[in-house]
Write a protein that holds these residues in place. Structure first.
Motif, PDB file in Angstrom:
ATOM      1  N   ALA A  40      -4.417  10.564  -5.800  1.00  0.00           N
ATOM      2  CA  ALA A  40      -3.088  11.133  -6.009  1.00  0.00           C
ATOM      3  C   ALA A  40      -2.112   9.988  -6.256  1.00  0.00           C
ATOM      4  O   ALA A  40      -2.363   8.846  -5.869  1.00  0.00           O
ATOM      5  N   VAL A  41      -1.006  10.318  -6.903  1.00  0.00           N
ATOM      6  CA  VAL A  41       0.041   9.342  -7.191  1.00  0.00           C
ATOM      7  C   VAL A  41       1.343   9.854  -6.585  1.00  0.00           C
ATOM      8  O   VAL A  41       1.731  11.010  -6.800  1.00  0.00           O
ATOM      9  N   LYS A  90       9.259   8.264 -12.288  1.00  0.00           N
ATOM     10  CA  LYS A  90       8.630   9.568 -12.483  1.00  0.00           C
ATOM     11  C   LYS A  90       7.769   9.575 -13.743  1.00  0.00           C
ATOM     12  O   LYS A  90       6.631  10.069 -13.738  1.00  0.00           O
ATOM     13  N   VAL A 102       5.613   9.194  -5.924  1.00  0.00           N
ATOM     14  CA  VAL A 102       6.738   8.546  -6.592  1.00  0.00           C
ATOM     15  C   VAL A 102       8.045   8.952  -5.916  1.00  0.00           C
ATOM     16  O   VAL A 102       8.198  10.079  -5.452  1.00  0.00           O
ATOM     17  N   VAL A 151       0.518  14.535  -8.770  1.00  0.00           N
ATOM     18  CA  VAL A 151       1.681  13.685  -8.517  1.00  0.00           C
ATOM     19  C   VAL A 151       2.528  14.337  -7.432  1.00  0.00           C
ATOM     20  O   VAL A 151       2.866  15.522  -7.528  1.00  0.00           O
ATOM     21  N   TYR A 152       2.880  13.575  -6.403  1.00  0.00           N
ATOM     22  CA  TYR A 152       3.715  14.064  -5.316  1.00  0.00           C
ATOM     23  C   TYR A 152       5.039  13.294  -5.314  1.00  0.00           C
ATOM     24  O   TYR A 152       5.060  12.071  -5.447  1.00  0.00           O
ATOM     25  N   CYS A 204       2.016   9.638   0.116  1.00  0.00           N
ATOM     26  CA  CYS A 204       1.131  10.286  -0.851  1.00  0.00           C
ATOM     27  C   CYS A 204      -0.231  10.561  -0.213  1.00  0.00           C
ATOM     28  O   CYS A 204      -0.799  11.654  -0.356  1.00  0.00           O
ATOM     29  N   ALA A 219       4.639   7.480 -13.104  1.00  0.00           N
ATOM     30  CA  ALA A 219       3.693   8.148 -12.206  1.00  0.00           C
ATOM     31  C   ALA A 219       2.902   9.218 -12.939  1.00  0.00           C
ATOM     32  O   ALA A 219       1.676   9.336 -12.783  1.00  0.00           O
ATOM     33  N   HIS A 220       3.584  10.003 -13.760  1.00  0.00           N
ATOM     34  CA  HIS A 220       2.879  11.071 -14.494  1.00  0.00           C
ATOM     35  C   HIS A 220       1.941  10.474 -15.543  1.00  0.00           C
ATOM     36  O   HIS A 220       0.848  11.018 -15.786  1.00  0.00           O
ATOM     37  N   ALA A 269      -1.117   9.245 -13.613  1.00  0.00           N
ATOM     38  CA  ALA A 269      -1.913  10.369 -13.111  1.00  0.00           C
ATOM     39  C   ALA A 269      -2.660  11.080 -14.232  1.00  0.00           C
ATOM     40  O   ALA A 269      -3.761  11.607 -14.027  1.00  0.00           O
TER      41      ALA A 269
END
Length: 326
Positions: A77-78, A99, A80, A113-114, A311, A102-103, A106
């Motif tokens: 998981a990633v 953001k 941010v 993404v959390y 995360c 991170a996306h 991922a």
């Protein structure tokens, strides 16, 4: 070829630093990358548009530096930072840079993404680096978040995979780090000024003036600090004395706030987080209280370590972790 080990990546793009971190399955930080945003000489920070542009320039280098670790580890998981703090009206454009990164990261691994707040990342990094993550299992505790963008006291309530924060006090005008940087730039130092001013303050051998601090309950004012420091510098021209004065003023203010917090909440655990709390002078002024914990210097300033750890907690909780690792 052996299978990659699982990990959790955190990304944070504050108004000061581009950062990324990696936590392993056991909750150890195995990589903590940080790159300061460039600030022109004489300036006291960045406009949001400039900060976003600086992150866009920094992120390729930061992400490239992740590749060595990610050749051996695969993100489950990633995480941010999406906002300064957990509040509906809390927003800064600079976090959009993280953001996007991170996306993009991922997408390559299919990891979820959390999103978290920058402040919660600071609190989690402080818990980790001071070795008291068990506080997340023992009920409420308090946290001071003292930085260039924030000087707040929050009541932290843990729950299954993270924690919530309730604002209970803090500054009514200048932030601690903001006051430090304004005075440092006034003396011709390079922004951010905290580290250089600490080195100067430790050399001071003169008596430090003691003007009255402004503390009422759990709130304070720091604008008076800037005024007093400017006057002292104009009269003395002594950078070491002025630097020592600044940290003494902030330290006494935080100590008074801590005393008032203890009077109201009893012997509640207190965690100090944020870049200002890496200052050894201020830390020594607060360390006598029992049940008090400080982030290590490398985890006090803006970093993504806490985001990576949050995360991990979120992922393990959502996937039925019941081994006590949370």
């Amino acid at each position: 070829m052996s299978a990659k080990r699982p990990c959790f990546v955190g990304i944070d793009t504050s108004n000061y630093t581009t950062s990324a971190a990696v936590a392993d399955m056991d909750g150890r930080i195995i990589l903590n990358l940080k790159k300061l945003l460039p600030v022109s000489e004489g300036n006291r920070g960045l406009r949001q548009s400039d900060a976003v542009f600086a992150h866009v320039k920094n992120l390729p280098q930061i992400m490239d530096s992740l590749t060595g670790t990610l050749s051996e580890y695969s993100p489950l998981a990633v995480g941010v930072s999406l906002s300064p703090r957990d509040a509906e009206d809390s927003y800064m454009p600079c976090f959009l840079s993280g953001k996007v990164a991170a996306h993009a990261l991922a997408l390559g691994s299919g990891a979820p993404v959390y999103g978290f707040s920058h402040q919660n990342g600071h609190v989690m990094a402080a818990l980790y680096s001071s070795g008291v993550e068990e506080l997340l299992k023992n009920g409420d505790f308090a946290a001071f978040h003292v930085s260039g963008g924030t000087t707040e006291i929050v009541l932290v309530t843990p729950y299954d995979d993270s924690f919530s924060v309730k604002l209970i006090g803090g500054t009514e005008d200048l932030n601690g780090g903001q006051a430090i940087d304004r005075i440092g730039v006034e003396m011709g130092l390079q922004f951010p000024c905290g580290r250089e001013m600490e080195a100067l303050a430790l050399k001071n051998d003169k008596k430090i003036p003691r003007p009255r601090i402004s503390v009422r309950g759990l709130t304070c004012n720091l604008s008076g600090l800037e005024n007093h420091a400017r006057k002292l510098y104009a009269e003395s021209g002594d950078e070491a004395l002025v630097s020592a004065f600044v940290f003494d003023f902030i330290g006494r203010t935080l100590r008074a706030l801590t005393d008032n917090l203890t009077a109201e909440y009893g012997d509640i655990p207190i965690v100090y987080a944020g870049g200002v709390m890496s200052n050894s002078i201020i830390k020594n002024m607060l360390a006598e209280r029992k049940n008090t914990f400080f982030a290590a210097p490398e985890f006090s300033s803006d970093n993504a370590a806490g985001v990576a750890l949050l995360c991990r907690r979120r992922y393990l909780s959502e996937n039925g972790a019941n081994d006590g690792s949370l």
